[in-house]
Design a protein around this motif. Structure first.
Motif, PDB file in Angstrom:
ATOM      1  N   GLU A 190      24.246  43.610 -15.190  1.00  0.00           N
ATOM      2  CA  GLU A 190      24.968  42.861 -16.212  1.00  0.00           C
ATOM      3  C   GLU A 190      26.227  43.590 -16.675  1.00  0.00           C
ATOM      4  O   GLU A 190      27.108  42.977 -17.294  1.00  0.00           O
ATOM      5  CB  GLU A 190      24.052  42.605 -17.415  1.00  0.00           C
ATOM      6  N   ARG A 191      26.348  44.874 -16.355  1.00  0.00           N
ATOM      7  CA  ARG A 191      27.517  45.652 -16.760  1.00  0.00           C
ATOM      8  C   ARG A 191      28.505  45.869 -15.616  1.00  0.00           C
ATOM      9  O   ARG A 191      29.514  46.560 -15.788  1.00  0.00           O
ATOM     10  CB  ARG A 191      27.079  47.005 -17.331  1.00  0.00           C
ATOM     11  N   VAL A 192      28.215  45.291 -14.450  1.00  0.00           N
ATOM     12  CA  VAL A 192      29.067  45.485 -13.270  1.00  0.00           C
ATOM     13  C   VAL A 192      29.637  44.142 -12.840  1.00  0.00           C
ATOM     14  O   VAL A 192      28.907  43.254 -12.386  1.00  0.00           O
ATOM     15  CB  VAL A 192      28.272  46.130 -12.115  1.00  0.00           C
ATOM     16  N   ARG A 193      30.947  43.990 -12.983  1.00  0.00           N
ATOM     17  CA  ARG A 193      31.604  42.735 -12.604  1.00  0.00           C
ATOM     18  C   ARG A 193      31.698  42.583 -11.099  1.00  0.00           C
ATOM     19  O   ARG A 193      31.581  41.482 -10.557  1.00  0.00           O
ATOM     20  CB  ARG A 193      33.010  42.681 -13.198  1.00  0.00           C
ATOM     21  N   ALA A 194      31.948  43.703 -10.422  1.00  0.00           N
ATOM     22  CA  ALA A 194      32.036  43.706  -8.966  1.00  0.00           C
ATOM     23  C   ALA A 194      31.916  45.133  -8.487  1.00  0.00           C
ATOM     24  O   ALA A 194      32.200  46.088  -9.222  1.00  0.00           O
ATOM     25  CB  ALA A 194      33.357  43.095  -8.494  1.00  0.00           C
ATOM     26  N   LEU A 195      31.495  45.288  -7.249  1.00  0.00           N
ATOM     27  CA  LEU A 195      31.442  46.579  -6.578  1.00  0.00           C
ATOM     28  C   LEU A 195      32.539  46.648  -5.532  1.00  0.00           C
ATOM     29  O   LEU A 195      32.776  45.676  -4.806  1.00  0.00           O
ATOM     30  CB  LEU A 195      30.096  46.777  -5.890  1.00  0.00           C
ATOM     31  N   ILE A 196      33.186  47.801  -5.441  1.00  0.00           N
ATOM     32  CA  ILE A 196      34.165  48.057  -4.389  1.00  0.00           C
ATOM     33  C   ILE A 196      33.731  49.314  -3.659  1.00  0.00           C
ATOM     34  O   ILE A 196      33.469  50.352  -4.286  1.00  0.00           O
ATOM     35  CB  ILE A 196      35.587  48.250  -4.942  1.00  0.00           C
ATOM     36  N   TYR A 197      33.680  49.235  -2.340  1.00  0.00           N
ATOM     37  CA  TYR A 197      33.383  50.387  -1.502  1.00  0.00           C
ATOM     38  C   TYR A 197      34.678  50.781  -0.801  1.00  0.00           C
ATOM     39  O   TYR A 197      35.203  50.025   0.013  1.00  0.00           O
ATOM     40  CB  TYR A 197      32.298  50.051  -0.478  1.00  0.00           C
ATOM     41  N   LEU A 198      35.186  51.967  -1.128  1.00  0.00           N
ATOM     42  CA  LEU A 198      36.436  52.462  -0.557  1.00  0.00           C
ATOM     43  C   LEU A 198      36.072  53.438   0.559  1.00  0.00           C
ATOM     44  O   LEU A 198      35.766  54.605   0.301  1.00  0.00           O
ATOM     45  CB  LEU A 198      37.267  53.138  -1.656  1.00  0.00           C
ATOM     46  N   ALA A 199      36.066  52.919   1.800  1.00  0.00           N
ATOM     47  CA  ALA A 199      35.494  53.691   2.912  1.00  0.00           C
ATOM     48  C   ALA A 199      34.162  54.269   2.454  1.00  0.00           C
ATOM     49  O   ALA A 199      33.815  55.412   2.730  1.00  0.00           O
ATOM     50  CB  ALA A 199      36.447  54.796   3.378  1.00  0.00           C
ATOM     51  N   GLY A 200      33.411  53.456   1.741  1.00  0.00           N
ATOM     52  CA  GLY A 200      32.241  53.926   1.013  1.00  0.00           C
ATOM     53  C   GLY A 200      30.941  53.686   1.750  1.00  0.00           C
ATOM     54  O   GLY A 200      30.845  52.868   2.676  1.00  0.00           O
ATOM     55  N   MET A 201      29.932  54.390   1.312  1.00  0.00           N
ATOM     56  CA  MET A 201      28.606  54.283   1.904  1.00  0.00           C
ATOM     57  C   MET A 201      27.860  53.126   1.258  1.00  0.00           C
ATOM     58  O   MET A 201      27.199  53.277   0.232  1.00  0.00           O
ATOM     59  CB  MET A 201      27.865  55.606   1.757  1.00  0.00           C
ATOM     60  N   MET A 202      28.009  51.957   1.854  1.00  0.00           N
ATOM     61  CA  MET A 202      27.328  50.741   1.427  1.00  0.00           C
ATOM     62  C   MET A 202      26.082  50.601   2.288  1.00  0.00           C
ATOM     63  O   MET A 202      26.075  49.915   3.309  1.00  0.00           O
ATOM     64  CB  MET A 202      28.264  49.528   1.573  1.00  0.00           C
ATOM     65  N   LEU A 203      25.025  51.262   1.878  1.00  0.00           N
ATOM     66  CA  LEU A 203      23.822  51.387   2.693  1.00  0.00           C
ATOM     67  C   LEU A 203      22.710  50.481   2.186  1.00  0.00           C
ATOM     68  O   LEU A 203      22.566  50.285   0.979  1.00  0.00           O
ATOM     69  CB  LEU A 203      23.338  52.836   2.666  1.00  0.00           C
ATOM     70  N   PRO A 204      21.902  49.946   3.085  1.00  0.00           N
ATOM     71  CA  PRO A 204      20.749  49.153   2.637  1.00  0.00           C
ATOM     72  C   PRO A 204      19.699  50.043   2.001  1.00  0.00           C
ATOM     73  O   PRO A 204      19.676  51.265   2.164  1.00  0.00           O
ATOM     74  CB  PRO A 204      20.245  48.521   3.935  1.00  0.00           C
ATOM     75  N   SER A 205      18.816  49.422   1.272  1.00  0.00           N
ATOM     76  CA  SER A 205      17.772  50.148   0.560  1.00  0.00           C
ATOM     77  C   SER A 205      16.966  51.016   1.525  1.00  0.00           C
ATOM     78  O   SER A 205      16.525  50.561   2.585  1.00  0.00           O
ATOM     79  CB  SER A 205      16.842  49.157  -0.149  1.00  0.00           C
ATOM     80  N   GLY A 206      16.810  52.289   1.159  1.00  0.00           N
ATOM     81  CA  GLY A 206      15.969  53.198   1.918  1.00  0.00           C
ATOM     82  C   GLY A 206      16.638  53.923   3.060  1.00  0.00           C
ATOM     83  O   GLY A 206      16.026  54.806   3.673  1.00  0.00           O
ATOM     84  N   LEU A 207      17.895  53.607   3.378  1.00  0.00           N
ATOM     85  CA  LEU A 207      18.581  54.199   4.524  1.00  0.00           C
ATOM     86  C   LEU A 207      19.577  55.253   4.054  1.00  0.00           C
ATOM     87  O   LEU A 207      20.427  54.977   3.209  1.00  0.00           O
ATOM     88  CB  LEU A 207      19.311  53.113   5.321  1.00  0.00           C
ATOM     89  N   ARG A 208      19.478  56.451   4.596  1.00  0.00           N
ATOM     90  CA  ARG A 208      20.439  57.509   4.325  1.00  0.00           C
ATOM     91  C   ARG A 208      21.580  57.443   5.333  1.00  0.00           C
ATOM     92  O   ARG A 208      21.458  56.836   6.400  1.00  0.00           O
ATOM     93  CB  ARG A 208      19.764  58.884   4.375  1.00  0.00           C
ATOM     94  N   PHE A 209      22.696  58.103   4.985  1.00  0.00           N
ATOM     95  CA  PHE A 209      23.848  58.100   5.886  1.00  0.00           C
ATOM     96  C   PHE A 209      23.473  58.725   7.234  1.00  0.00           C
ATOM     97  O   PHE A 209      23.891  58.238   8.290  1.00  0.00           O
ATOM     98  CB  PHE A 209      25.009  58.853   5.244  1.00  0.00           C
ATOM     99  N   ALA A 210      22.664  59.777   7.219  1.00  0.00           N
ATOM    100  CA  ALA A 210      22.231  60.389   8.478  1.00  0.00           C
ATOM    101  C   ALA A 210      21.422  59.404   9.321  1.00  0.00           C
ATOM    102  O   ALA A 210      21.503  59.411  10.555  1.00  0.00           O
ATOM    103  CB  ALA A 210      21.417  61.644   8.190  1.00  0.00           C
ATOM    104  N   ASP A 211      20.645  58.541   8.671  1.00  0.00           N
ATOM    105  CA  ASP A 211      19.876  57.522   9.392  1.00  0.00           C
ATOM    106  C   ASP A 211      20.810  56.504  10.032  1.00  0.00           C
ATOM    107  O   ASP A 211      20.555  56.021  11.146  1.00  0.00           O
ATOM    108  CB  ASP A 211      18.915  56.801   8.446  1.00  0.00           C
ATOM    109  N   LEU A 212      21.883  56.163   9.319  1.00  0.00           N
ATOM    110  CA  LEU A 212      22.872  55.230   9.866  1.00  0.00           C
ATOM    111  C   LEU A 212      23.490  55.792  11.135  1.00  0.00           C
ATOM    112  O   LEU A 212      23.630  55.079  12.142  1.00  0.00           O
ATOM    113  CB  LEU A 212      23.953  54.967   8.816  1.00  0.00           C
ATOM    114  N   ILE A 213      23.852  57.061  11.116  1.00  0.00           N
ATOM    115  CA  ILE A 213      24.422  57.704  12.304  1.00  0.00           C
ATOM    116  C   ILE A 213      23.421  57.657  13.455  1.00  0.00           C
ATOM    117  O   ILE A 213      23.775  57.338  14.593  1.00  0.00           O
ATOM    118  CB  ILE A 213      24.836  59.149  11.971  1.00  0.00           C
ATOM    119  N   ALA A 214      22.163  57.949  13.154  1.00  0.00           N
ATOM    120  CA  ALA A 214      21.127  57.913  14.195  1.00  0.00           C
ATOM    121  C   ALA A 214      20.972  56.516  14.779  1.00  0.00           C
ATOM    122  O   ALA A 214      20.782  56.356  15.992  1.00  0.00           O
ATOM    123  CB  ALA A 214      19.800  58.404  13.609  1.00  0.00           C
ATOM    124  N   GLN A 215      21.054  55.496  13.937  1.00  0.00           N
ATOM    125  CA  GLN A 215      20.984  54.118  14.427  1.00  0.00           C
ATOM    126  C   GLN A 215      22.117  53.818  15.402  1.00  0.00           C
ATOM    127  O   GLN A 215      21.898  53.191  16.446  1.00  0.00           O
ATOM    128  CB  GLN A 215      21.060  53.135  13.254  1.00  0.00           C
TER     129      GLN A 215
END
Length: 256
Positions: free
Chosen positions: A92-117
């Protein structure tokens, strides 16, 4: 009409200073800018015990609670993980999210897991990133980025003087605040509109990784910039000119 708020969350090894070149342009466009210093990241009080996703989230939510209305929340690089969790904690306090070359990851996934995928999906996928260059403390509890690696991977397209100054300011980053996984729900995080600013020449969070995240967490409006990992320093005017119309377009189709 009251000027809108935007909260800027830095990535690993950085601080609020990472947005200094961009902040005046946002303010000139009518935004009230709040660049945070995440706790335990080598500046201000030590607070090393708060250098984790819960501590980061609480820190930003406390700021949001002081504002007179919801804010746009932007996460650069690893700051995207915190931005997502903030939206989960206080949608309710966030109008929008912006990811600036950001880590927009699904629930439970770490960045290292993304690389492995990505490696599992494509045997030819080549990625090293900054990891091989990191300098660790004796307990491997915190790392630093050497200046030469920062200049090559993060700041290669920035003005040389500005790049050198930024590389020299990178601080120790607790590993507890870098290797993090979100816990997100469709009802809360999923209710907040999103923009993903992808950086086509990024050598850190490469385009393959950025596109993979956009596929795994669909629904974000895409903005593409022909730049490296730090557009707020490399091309702040171009970033402003591309992002603000995207926010306006999002506002016409959402609650922003």
């Amino acid at each position: 009409m009251t000027s809108p708020h935007i909260v800027l969350i830095h990535g690993a090894w950085q601080g609020s200073w990472a947005f200094a070149a961009w902040q005046p342009l946002l303010e000139a466009a009518g935004w009230r800018v709040h660049a945070v210093d995440l706790p335990g990241n080598g500046h201000g009080p030590a607070l090393s015990g708060q250098a984790n996703l819960q501590g980061y989230t609480d820190h930003v939510v406390r700021l949001l609670e002081t504002l007179d209305g919801p804010a746009v929340v932007l996460g650069h690089s690893g700051g995207g993980v915190t931005a997502s969790q903030v939206a989960e904690a206080a949608p309710e306090r966030v109008r929008a999210l912006i990811y600036l070359a950001g880590m927009m990851l699904p629930s439970g996934l770490r960045f290292a897991d993304l690389i492995a995928q990505c490696r599992a999906a494509d045997p030819d996928f080549a990625y090293a990133g900054v990891e091989p260059h990191l300098q660790w403390d004796g307990l491997r509890a915190a790392s630093r980025v050497p200046v030469d690696a920062a200049l090559d991977l993060f700041l290669h397209d920035c003005e040389p003087g500005a790049a050198s100054a930024a590389a020299a300011r990178l601080c120790a980053q607790p590993e507890s605040g870098r290797s993090m996984a979100n816990r997100l729900s469709a009802a809360r995080f999923g209710s907040v509109p999103r923009i993903y600013v992808e950086c086509l020449r990024d050598r850190s969070v490469t385009l393959v990784l950025q596109r993979r995240m956009q596929a795994l967490v669909p629904g974000a409006r895409r903005v593409s910039l022909d730049c490296g990992h730090v557009p707020q320093l490399a091309c702040p005017r171009t970033l402003t000119d591309a992002l603000l119309p995207a926010l306006d377009a999002l506002a016409s189709t959402s609650r922003v």
